[in-house]
Design an enzyme around this catalytic site. Structure first.
Site, PDB file in Angstrom:
ATOM      1  N   HIS A   1       0.823  -1.207   0.000  1.00 27.27           N
ATOM      2  CA  HIS A   1       0.000   0.000   0.000  1.00 27.27           C
ATOM      3  C   HIS A   1       0.863   1.265   0.000  1.00 27.27           C
ATOM      4  O   HIS A   1       1.590   1.537   0.951  1.00 27.27           O
ATOM      5  CB  HIS A   1      -0.888  -0.023   1.247  1.00 27.27           C
ATOM      6  CG  HIS A   1      -1.859   1.097   1.326  1.00 27.27           C
ATOM      7  ND1 HIS A   1      -1.783   2.096   2.264  1.00 27.27           N
ATOM      8  CD2 HIS A   1      -2.958   1.369   0.571  1.00 27.27           C
ATOM      9  CE1 HIS A   1      -2.791   2.934   2.102  1.00 27.27           C
ATOM     10  NE2 HIS A   1      -3.518   2.521   1.079  1.00 27.27           N
TER      11      HIS A   1
ATOM     12  N   HIS B   1      -0.949  10.415  -2.887  1.00 24.95           N
ATOM     13  CA  HIS B   1      -2.270  10.104  -2.336  1.00 24.95           C
ATOM     14  C   HIS B   1      -3.182  11.322  -2.280  1.00 24.95           C
ATOM     15  O   HIS B   1      -4.352  11.259  -2.656  1.00 24.95           O
ATOM     16  CB  HIS B   1      -2.134   9.508  -0.935  1.00 24.95           C
ATOM     17  CG  HIS B   1      -3.449   9.207  -0.300  1.00 24.95           C
ATOM     18  ND1 HIS B   1      -4.144  10.127   0.457  1.00 24.95           N
ATOM     19  CD2 HIS B   1      -4.229   8.093  -0.338  1.00 24.95           C
ATOM     20  CE1 HIS B   1      -5.289   9.592   0.861  1.00 24.95           C
ATOM     21  NE2 HIS B   1      -5.361   8.365   0.397  1.00 24.95           N
TER      22      HIS B   1
HETATM   23  O1  G3P Z   1      -6.789   1.780  -2.584  1.00 27.45           O
HETATM   24  C1  G3P Z   1      -7.061   1.133  -1.403  1.00 27.45           C
HETATM   25  C2  G3P Z   1      -6.867   2.137  -0.355  1.00 27.45           C
HETATM   26  O2  G3P Z   1      -5.620   2.695  -0.633  1.00 27.45           O
HETATM   27  C3  G3P Z   1      -7.917   3.188  -0.406  1.00 27.45           C
HETATM   28  O3  G3P Z   1      -7.661   4.163   0.497  1.00 27.45           O
HETATM   29  O4  G3P Z   1      -7.138   6.480   0.975  1.00 27.45           O
HETATM   30  O5  G3P Z   1      -5.346   4.759   1.125  1.00 27.45           O
HETATM   31  O6  G3P Z   1      -6.197   5.441  -1.090  1.00 27.45           O
HETATM   32  P1  G3P Z   1      -6.525   5.249   0.356  1.00 27.45           P
HETATM   33 CA    CA Z   2      -5.250   3.944  -2.657  1.00 26.97          CA
END
Ligand code: G3P
Ligand code: CA
Length: 295
Positions: free
Chosen positions: A44, A86
């Protein structure tokens, strides 16, 4: 100085340990294809628990930890270049301020995308993080190549008209779209159904994942899942909002389910036991250790 040396040693050791011990195969395993039910470890924002998110360093660590996918969030500059970040603003993860949509790529490239991490996480600080640049999507693909896999999110598509077209152009240029759908290097995810439907129109061969945000415990109807199945291979949901029955319902519809963002062992173990088909985590090394224990 001592702290930096210790931190550097720790980082190198961590990288060596996971490289030696972890199984799996970053971009090499056919079994890890998005369109199979193989459990997926998704780094992530890269291995963002260890290094500044969405930097080449965080992605490289994700690779060293044998993740199946690099997770990438996209924003688009004023001059139409897709960058990996992000937030819509550069404030949190760089030393600059302002909206990406109002900045040229040349402005973005002047920013330091690593020092914030050293300040926020002194125990993980590393002198090499200072001055890291914000990469473009193309730079990431050029660095990690066709043997890696990318789980790409169209962030704020309403703010960036043409973002999907540009994404498809980049993926086609780098031959990352498998026309026969047999060896997909890319999954595209979004909270925006409109964005996913647009992607489906532009490049129907790309597997799509519908992200869903719940502010209360997750409930979904069979009709909604049937609708999602018309265009997507799975759903991505906040792990804190789902229960065993939710996972079962999604799986009964033949959809994959990838909860985000799962950083604690106990949560990983519980979700795996419930039957999720992959996990977004800032700590791919922890998830790999959990999976290894279950073998
Ligand atoms: O894409 C999965 C997760 O990353 C969604 O939340 O806010 O971390 O992009 P975010
Ligand atoms: Ca994401």
């Amino acid at each position: 100085m001592i702290k930096i040396k210790v931190s550097l040693l720790g980082l190198l050791l961590l990288s060596l340990v996971v490289s030696k011990n972890a199984k799996g195969a970053w971009g090499k395993s056919k079994e890890a294809e998005s369109n199979s039910n193989q459990f997926l470890t998704i780094a992530h924002r890269g291995a963002s628990g260890h290094a500044p998110e969405h930097t080449m360093t965080a992605y490289q660590l994700g690779k060293d930890m044998h993740s199946d996918y690099i997770e990438i969030d996209l924003q688009m500059t004023k001059d139409g270049v897709l960058i990996v970040m992000h937030d819509e603003k550069v404030n949190r993860t760089t030393n600059g301020s302002g909206d990406v949509k109002d900045m040229l790529l040349s402005d973005i490239k002047k920013l330091d995308a690593g020092s914030w991490f050293n300040a926020a996480h002194p125990e993980k600080a590393h002198f090499q993080y200072k001055g890291l640049q914000v990469p473009t999507l193309e730079e990431v693909i050029e660095t990690f190549g066709k043997t890696s896999r990318y789980y790409i999110e169209t962030k704020a598509p309403d703010v960036y008209p043409g973002m999907e077209e540009e994404l498809v152009r980049v993926l086609k240029k780098h031959k990352l779209i498998d026309q026969k759908g047999r060896d997909n290097k890319v999954v595209v995810q979004s909270f925006s159904q409109d964005s996913l439907l647009k992607m489906k129109q532009l490049a129907p061969e790309i597997p799509l994942v519908q992200l869903i945000s719940y502010s209360t415990p997750a409930i979904i109807s069979d009709a909604e899942l049937d609708d999602i199945k018309n265009y997507a291979i799975g759903v991505g949901v906040n792990h804190k909002r789902i229960a065993r029955d939710y996972v079962k319902q999604v799986r009964n519809h033949g959809l994959l389910i990838h909860p985000y963002t799962v950083n604690k062992r106990a949560d990983m173990e519980r979700l795996i036991e419930w039957g999720v088909t992959g996990i977004f985590t800032n700590y791919p090394d922890v998830l790999k250790a959990v999976l290894k224990k279950k073998e």
